[in-house]
Design a protein around this motif. Structure first.
Motif, PDB file in Angstrom:
ATOM      1  N   ARG A   1      -0.372  12.700  10.899  1.00 40.79           N
ATOM      2  CA  ARG A   1      -1.235  12.334  12.238  1.00 40.79           C
ATOM      3  C   ARG A   1      -0.979  10.615  12.071  1.00 40.79           C
ATOM      4  O   ARG A   1      -0.734  10.031  13.217  1.00 40.79           O
ATOM      5  CB  ARG A   1      -2.654  12.609  12.039  1.00 40.79           C
ATOM      6  N   LYS A   2      -0.972  10.190  11.096  1.00 40.23           N
ATOM      7  CA  LYS A   2      -0.906   8.522  10.897  1.00 40.23           C
ATOM      8  C   LYS A   2       0.390   7.801  10.616  1.00 40.23           C
ATOM      9  O   LYS A   2       0.667   6.614  10.479  1.00 40.23           O
ATOM     10  CB  LYS A   2      -2.124   7.986   9.789  1.00 40.23           C
ATOM     11  N   GLY A   3       1.273   8.818   9.802  1.00 44.16           N
ATOM     12  CA  GLY A   3       2.562   8.402   9.328  1.00 44.16           C
ATOM     13  C   GLY A   3       2.520   8.188   7.823  1.00 44.16           C
ATOM     14  O   GLY A   3       1.315   7.449   7.396  1.00 44.16           O
ATOM     15  N   GLY A   4       3.783   8.217   7.052  1.00 40.81           N
ATOM     16  CA  GLY A   4       3.625   8.028   5.863  1.00 40.81           C
ATOM     17  C   GLY A   4       3.312   6.775   5.272  1.00 40.81           C
ATOM     18  O   GLY A   4       2.720   6.342   4.251  1.00 40.81           O
ATOM     19  N   VAL A   5       3.808   5.492   6.083  1.00 40.49           N
ATOM     20  CA  VAL A   5       3.545   4.221   5.777  1.00 40.49           C
ATOM     21  C   VAL A   5       2.095   3.794   5.590  1.00 40.49           C
ATOM     22  O   VAL A   5       1.705   3.224   4.760  1.00 40.49           O
ATOM     23  CB  VAL A   5       4.393   3.014   6.624  1.00 40.49           C
ATOM     24  N   ARG A   6       1.328   4.267   6.718  1.00 38.65           N
ATOM     25  CA  ARG A   6       0.052   3.845   6.915  1.00 38.65           C
ATOM     26  C   ARG A   6      -0.678   4.394   5.738  1.00 38.65           C
ATOM     27  O   ARG A   6      -1.526   3.992   5.097  1.00 38.65           O
ATOM     28  CB  ARG A   6      -0.580   4.174   8.353  1.00 38.65           C
ATOM     29  N   VAL A   7      -0.518   5.843   5.490  1.00 34.16           N
ATOM     30  CA  VAL A   7      -1.130   6.480   4.374  1.00 34.16           C
ATOM     31  C   VAL A   7      -0.920   5.961   3.009  1.00 34.16           C
ATOM     32  O   VAL A   7      -1.794   5.613   2.152  1.00 34.16           O
ATOM     33  CB  VAL A   7      -0.935   7.970   4.467  1.00 34.16           C
ATOM     34  N   ALA A   8       0.388   5.588   2.600  1.00 34.02           N
ATOM     35  CA  ALA A   8       0.689   4.941   1.561  1.00 34.02           C
ATOM     36  C   ALA A   8       0.061   3.655   1.511  1.00 34.02           C
ATOM     37  O   ALA A   8      -0.641   3.399   0.222  1.00 34.02           O
ATOM     38  CB  ALA A   8       2.240   4.669   1.467  1.00 34.02           C
ATOM     39  N   LEU A   9      -0.265   2.993   2.363  1.00 29.72           N
ATOM     40  CA  LEU A   9      -0.789   1.511   2.261  1.00 29.72           C
ATOM     41  C   LEU A   9      -2.350   1.749   1.992  1.00 29.72           C
ATOM     42  O   LEU A   9      -2.787   1.154   1.126  1.00 29.72           O
ATOM     43  CB  LEU A   9      -0.893   0.451   3.570  1.00 29.72           C
ATOM     44  N   GLY A  10      -3.036   2.818   2.590  1.00 24.96           N
ATOM     45  CA  GLY A  10      -4.434   2.801   2.395  1.00 24.96           C
ATOM     46  C   GLY A  10      -4.498   3.399   0.778  1.00 24.96           C
ATOM     47  O   GLY A  10      -5.632   3.267   0.147  1.00 24.96           O
ATOM     48  N   SER A  11      -3.676   4.461   0.417  1.00 26.12           N
ATOM     49  CA  SER A  11      -3.753   5.186  -0.813  1.00 26.12           C
ATOM     50  C   SER A  11      -3.530   3.976  -1.962  1.00 26.12           C
ATOM     51  O   SER A  11      -4.421   3.999  -3.032  1.00 26.12           O
ATOM     52  CB  SER A  11      -2.598   6.052  -0.795  1.00 26.12           C
TER      53      SER A  11
ATOM     54  N   ALA B   1       3.152  11.066   1.310  1.00 29.29           N
ATOM     55  CA  ALA B   1       3.556   9.988   2.015  1.00 29.29           C
ATOM     56  C   ALA B   1       4.836   9.500   2.060  1.00 29.29           C
ATOM     57  O   ALA B   1       5.841   9.106   2.992  1.00 29.29           O
ATOM     58  CB  ALA B   1       2.326   8.784   1.880  1.00 29.29           C
ATOM     59  N   THR B   2       5.199   9.601   0.720  1.00 37.02           N
ATOM     60  CA  THR B   2       6.744   9.015   0.418  1.00 37.02           C
ATOM     61  C   THR B   2       7.626  10.285   0.635  1.00 37.02           C
ATOM     62  O   THR B   2       9.055   9.886   1.119  1.00 37.02           O
ATOM     63  CB  THR B   2       6.944   8.607  -1.063  1.00 37.02           C
TER      64      THR B   2
ATOM     65  N   LEU C   1       2.322  -4.068  -6.656  1.00 39.58           N
ATOM     66  CA  LEU C   1       4.095  -4.147  -6.365  1.00 39.58           C
ATOM     67  C   LEU C   1       4.386  -3.178  -5.533  1.00 39.58           C
ATOM     68  O   LEU C   1       4.973  -3.302  -4.456  1.00 39.58           O
ATOM     69  CB  LEU C   1       4.598  -4.358  -7.740  1.00 39.58           C
ATOM     70  N   SER C   2       3.942  -1.871  -5.650  1.00 37.68           N
ATOM     71  CA  SER C   2       4.380  -0.959  -4.684  1.00 37.68           C
ATOM     72  C   SER C   2       3.692  -1.117  -3.309  1.00 37.68           C
ATOM     73  O   SER C   2       4.557  -0.959  -2.493  1.00 37.68           O
ATOM     74  CB  SER C   2       3.554   0.416  -5.354  1.00 37.68           C
ATOM     75  N   LEU C   3       2.540  -1.601  -3.272  1.00 39.01           N
ATOM     76  CA  LEU C   3       1.925  -2.049  -1.918  1.00 39.01           C
ATOM     77  C   LEU C   3       3.044  -3.043  -1.409  1.00 39.01           C
ATOM     78  O   LEU C   3       3.317  -3.122   0.142  1.00 39.01           O
ATOM     79  CB  LEU C   3       0.832  -2.610  -2.073  1.00 39.01           C
ATOM     80  N   LEU C   4       3.425  -3.835  -2.023  1.00 36.11           N
ATOM     81  CA  LEU C   4       4.405  -5.044  -1.538  1.00 36.11           C
ATOM     82  C   LEU C   4       5.770  -4.262  -1.103  1.00 36.11           C
ATOM     83  O   LEU C   4       6.205  -4.834   0.029  1.00 36.11           O
ATOM     84  CB  LEU C   4       4.674  -6.193  -2.384  1.00 36.11           C
ATOM     85  N   VAL C   5       6.336  -3.397  -1.752  1.00 37.61           N
ATOM     86  CA  VAL C   5       7.444  -2.695  -1.292  1.00 37.61           C
ATOM     87  C   VAL C   5       7.355  -2.055   0.114  1.00 37.61           C
ATOM     88  O   VAL C   5       8.077  -2.039   1.035  1.00 37.61           O
ATOM     89  CB  VAL C   5       7.769  -1.613  -2.338  1.00 37.61           C
ATOM     90  N   VAL C   6       6.046  -1.602   0.038  1.00 35.72           N
ATOM     91  CA  VAL C   6       5.924  -0.888   1.400  1.00 35.72           C
ATOM     92  C   VAL C   6       5.597  -1.522   2.674  1.00 35.72           C
ATOM     93  O   VAL C   6       6.235  -1.624   3.695  1.00 35.72           O
ATOM     94  CB  VAL C   6       4.517   0.333   1.394  1.00 35.72           C
ATOM     95  N   VAL C   7       4.780  -2.653   2.284  1.00 36.91           N
ATOM     96  CA  VAL C   7       4.626  -3.672   3.440  1.00 36.91           C
ATOM     97  C   VAL C   7       6.140  -4.373   3.664  1.00 36.91           C
ATOM     98  O   VAL C   7       6.264  -4.717   4.908  1.00 36.91           O
ATOM     99  CB  VAL C   7       3.555  -4.718   3.051  1.00 36.91           C
ATOM    100  N   THR C   8       6.782  -4.761   2.667  1.00 37.52           N
ATOM    101  CA  THR C   8       8.057  -5.657   3.103  1.00 37.52           C
ATOM    102  C   THR C   8       9.273  -5.113   3.418  1.00 37.52           C
ATOM    103  O   THR C   8      10.024  -5.330   4.006  1.00 37.52           O
ATOM    104  CB  THR C   8       8.135  -6.664   1.830  1.00 37.52           C
ATOM    105  N   ALA C   9       9.346  -3.643   2.795  1.00 31.36           N
ATOM    106  CA  ALA C   9      10.683  -2.874   3.123  1.00 31.36           C
ATOM    107  C   ALA C   9      10.469  -1.705   3.675  1.00 31.36           C
ATOM    108  O   ALA C   9      11.286  -1.541   4.794  1.00 31.36           O
ATOM    109  CB  ALA C   9      11.206  -2.811   1.600  1.00 31.36           C
TER     110      ALA C   9
END
Length: 428
Positions: free
Chosen positions: A263-273, A310-311, A368-376
């Motif tokens: 519903r929200k997409g893998g990126v958004r769920v990963a960021l919140g998680s 999510a991934t 660091l994982s959060l930064l990977v999701v946000v930037t890449a």
């Protein structure tokens, strides 16, 4: 001729049995190595962790074979190798032989799950793959949670030999569940089971989601390796309930939250998680209060729970859904490597700077994982690879995904909003 339906319930049960066997060994091995082989923490940690190395190396190849149409023999072989590994635990005369048994078991676990997941996803619409992957992953995580409980009971009844016999039986049960299915995932697109180059075994687009997943798994590994020791050594309390609390938070979040990926997409769920996981780990690191430490444990478990679905969604968005076994296998290998690294590195940090520092470092890897999701992984230019082959009925193999979130464009249909299957429903 129509392909037979995917035997989802049997595959779920087969993976559950196989990972219960692995979970039982994780509970019993450290003390077994110390008592029977007089090994220290380094030997015990190496014996436990080497299985994850084998799993990480074998996952992409198991996924490739499954993509090529050999999922059934791959998954059945995983159960057989798990039983052989259990027998090795039973008869091993020294740590070296025990490590060889661990390698065999690690390869078996890779074949079991990474061979099953593309089989399960074969008949799943792209719009529902996140929630189905999350639900099916509960077979693995549930097995890892239940396995230690089984090991404790068997150890009380029959000692370590009883545990290893239980591991053997669970491996055999896993193989039998697969071999007695009527379904298969044979395909006719001509994919060779043997890769012809590096990119056929490590697809473009799988590594960045894998990196994010692996960095998040470092926190999971730190919790499993050091949380009980931290709570006991530092006099916080709650060590007897800590891993059960973590597992409860993990399983509840996975069961309830997997539909959010679609519903929200893998990126958004990963960021919140990742935010939730980091807060939980920091709470564990920074408090001396039992209630707050256990609250942090719940948050850490809930945070890491949705990183797998999510991934998976992000990986299939970037690589295309035609070869899910290979792509998801590569991505999941990073998880194994993160767990393998967390034990020895976290222990080394704890020995020099204390347990709270180990958990603070784990929170740092989550950031660091959060930064990977946000930037890449949020880069709109990273457009998905479209599937090259149509399905037998002429439809494209996967729906177009949105560039930012890895979810289907357009509105969801009623079928897309249907709940994920449950262990009590679906073809057997």
């Amino acid at each position: 001729m129509a392909r037979p339906p995917v035997p989802v319930r049997r595959l779920w049960a087969a993976v559950l049995c196989g990972y219960m066997a692995l979970g039982a060994t994780l509970q019993s091995l450290p003390s077994y190595v110390v008592q029977h082989f007089h090994g220290g923490p380094l030997i015990a940690g190496t014996v436990v962790g080497i299985a994850f190395l084998a799993t990480a190396c074998a996952r992409p190849f198991a996924g490739r074979l499954a993509d090529a149409g050999f999922a059934r023999p791959v998954v059945a072989t995983g159960g057989v190798l798990g039983a052989i590994g259990g027998a090795g635990h039973l008869v091993a005369p020294n740590p070296g032989t025990l490590m060889a048994a661990r390698l065999i078991m690690g390869v078996g676990e890779a074949a079991l799950f990474s061979g099953a997941i593309p089989w399960v996803l074969a008949d799943t619409p792209p719009q529902r793959r996140g929630r189905v992957a999350g639900w099916f992953g509960l077979s693995m995580w549930g097995g890892l949670a239940l396995g230690p409980v089984v090991a404790v009971g068997l150890n009380r009844l029959s000692g370590y030999d009883g545990v290893w016999w239980g591991v053997i039986v669970l491996g055999i049960a896993s193989a039998v569940l697969v071999l007695t299915t009527s379904g298969d995932n044979r395909n006719d697109d001509g994919l060779s089971p043997l890769p012809k180059g590096f990119r056929e075994i490590v697809p473009v687009g799988a590594s960045l989601p894998g990196l994010a997943f692996g960095l998040s798994s470092y926190g999971y590994g730190t919790v499993n390796a050091l949380l009980v020791l931290h709570l006991h050594h530092d006099g916080i309390g709650g060590e007897s309930a800590a891993l059960a609390v973590f597992a409860a938070g993990f399983l509840l979040a996975r069961a309830l939250g997997s539909p959010l990926v679609d519903r929200k997409g893998g990126v958004r769920v990963a960021l919140g998680s990742l935010v939730v996981e980091a807060v939980g780990l920091l709470l564990i690191a920074g408090t001396g209060n039992e209630v707050l430490a256990l609250a942090g444990t719940v948050l850490a478990g809930a945070g890491v729970a949705l990183m797998y679905p999510a991934t998976v969604a992000m990986t299939l968005h970037r690589t295309g859904a035609l070869r899910p076994g290979t792509s998801v296998g590569v991505m999941t290998s990073y998880w194994d490597l993160g767990i393998m690294a967390a034990g020895p590195l976290g222990g080394l940090i704890a020995g020099h700077a204390g347990y709270p520092t180990s958990f603070a470092v784990a929170a740092g890897t989550t950031v660091l994982s959060l930064l990977v999701v946000v930037t890449a992984l949020r880069d709109p230019a990273a457009t998905p690879v479209r599937d090259a082959a149509p399905k037998p009925d002429g439809r494209p193999a996967a729906a177009e995904r949105s560039a930012a979130n890895g979810r289907p464009t357009g509105g969801a249909t009623a079928a897309d909003e249907a709940p994920a299957p449950t262990p009590g429903r679906g073809p057997a």
